[in-house]
Design an enzyme around this catalytic site. Structure first.
Site, short mmCIF file in Angstrom:
data_model
loop_
_atom_site.label_atom_id
_atom_site.label_comp_id
_atom_site.label_asym_id
_atom_site.label_seq_id
_atom_site.Cartn_x
_atom_site.Cartn_y
_atom_site.Cartn_z
N ASP A 7 0.89 -1.16 0.00
CA ASP A 7 0.00 0.00 0.00
C ASP A 7 0.93 1.21 0.00
O ASP A 7 1.43 1.61 1.05
CB ASP A 7 -0.90 -0.02 1.23
CG ASP A 7 -1.86 1.15 1.26
OD1 ASP A 7 -2.28 1.62 0.18
OD2 ASP A 7 -2.17 1.62 2.37
N GLU A 68 -1.10 -1.20 -4.90
CA GLU A 68 -2.34 -0.47 -5.12
C GLU A 68 -2.13 0.53 -6.25
O GLU A 68 -1.17 1.29 -6.25
CB GLU A 68 -2.78 0.26 -3.86
CG GLU A 68 -4.13 0.94 -4.04
CD GLU A 68 -4.64 1.54 -2.74
OE1 GLU A 68 -5.32 0.83 -2.00
OE2 GLU A 68 -4.34 2.72 -2.49
N ASP A 141 -2.91 1.08 6.84
CA ASP A 141 -2.00 0.81 5.72
C ASP A 141 -1.51 -0.64 5.76
O ASP A 141 -1.30 -1.26 4.72
CB ASP A 141 -0.79 1.76 5.77
CG ASP A 141 -1.22 3.20 5.94
OD1 ASP A 141 -1.41 3.87 4.92
OD2 ASP A 141 -1.38 3.62 7.10
#
Length: 190
Positions: A7, A68, A141
């Site tokens: 992330d 991501e 996260d």
């Protein structure tokens, strides 16, 4: 399949390694968050995140890195930092000879919760359940990195089958086109 989920972020970059054991069975191998000080110069922050990702790649030996996909946000500065971290991650994965898969936030949310618009708490709750963790990964996260890895474990077989089907379709189309061309030439020769 072992997946390193990332992330990306400059202040907090979530890292999570998940083993997929076929079907929907997944197991958490490791999870953490790399933090960099907001007042540090950008190159130093990227270097710090990159160094930690390199250590994770060496230590955990993933088969693939799932990142991501950066999406448009109102805060241009935030999206720029996220994009820069994503680039560093993709470069390090390529350097290690690893494929990189990008997944949108809605794909990840839909994969782990069944709802593409799920909130952070729903994602964290489902990641905790799916991986049978004793406590929820914090901050968000960390949970997001694990969710990315889970998403890829579950989507990769389908994506591979789709790529194979597309390749087979293209092969059949080429063969059909060649037969048509041969028939056209034979018709002109007669």
């Amino acid at each position: 399949m072992r997946v390193l989920g990332v992330d990306p972020g400059l202040t907090r970059c979530g890292l999570g390694v998940v083993d997929g054991a076929g079907g929907r069975r997944v197991r958490c191998v490791a999870v953490d968050v790399v933090r960099t000080p907001a007042d540090a110069p950008l190159p130093e922050r990227l270097l710090a995140v990159g160094a930690e990702v390199e250590r994770w790649i060496e230590r955990h030996r993933p088969d693939v890195v799932a990142v991501e996909r950066v999406f448009s946000q109102h805060n241009v500065r935030t999206v720029m930092g996220t994009a820069q971290v994503s680039g560093v991650i993709a470069m390090l994965a390529a350097k290690a000879g690893l494929p990189v898969a990008f997944h949108t936030p809605s794909e990840v949310k839909a994969a782990v919760t069944g709802e593409g618009r799920a909130g952070k708490q729903q994602v964290t709750t489902m990641v905790t359940r799916l991986l049978a963790l004793e406590e929820a990964p914090r901050p968000a996260d960390a949970a997001d990195a694990l969710a990315l890895a889970i998403c890829h474990c579950w989507r990769a077989p389908m994506l591979d089958r789709m790529a194979q089907a597309q390749a087979r379709s293209a092969e059949l189309a080429r063969a059909h086109k060649a037969r048509l061309e041969a028939a056209r030439r034979a018709g002109e020769a007669s």
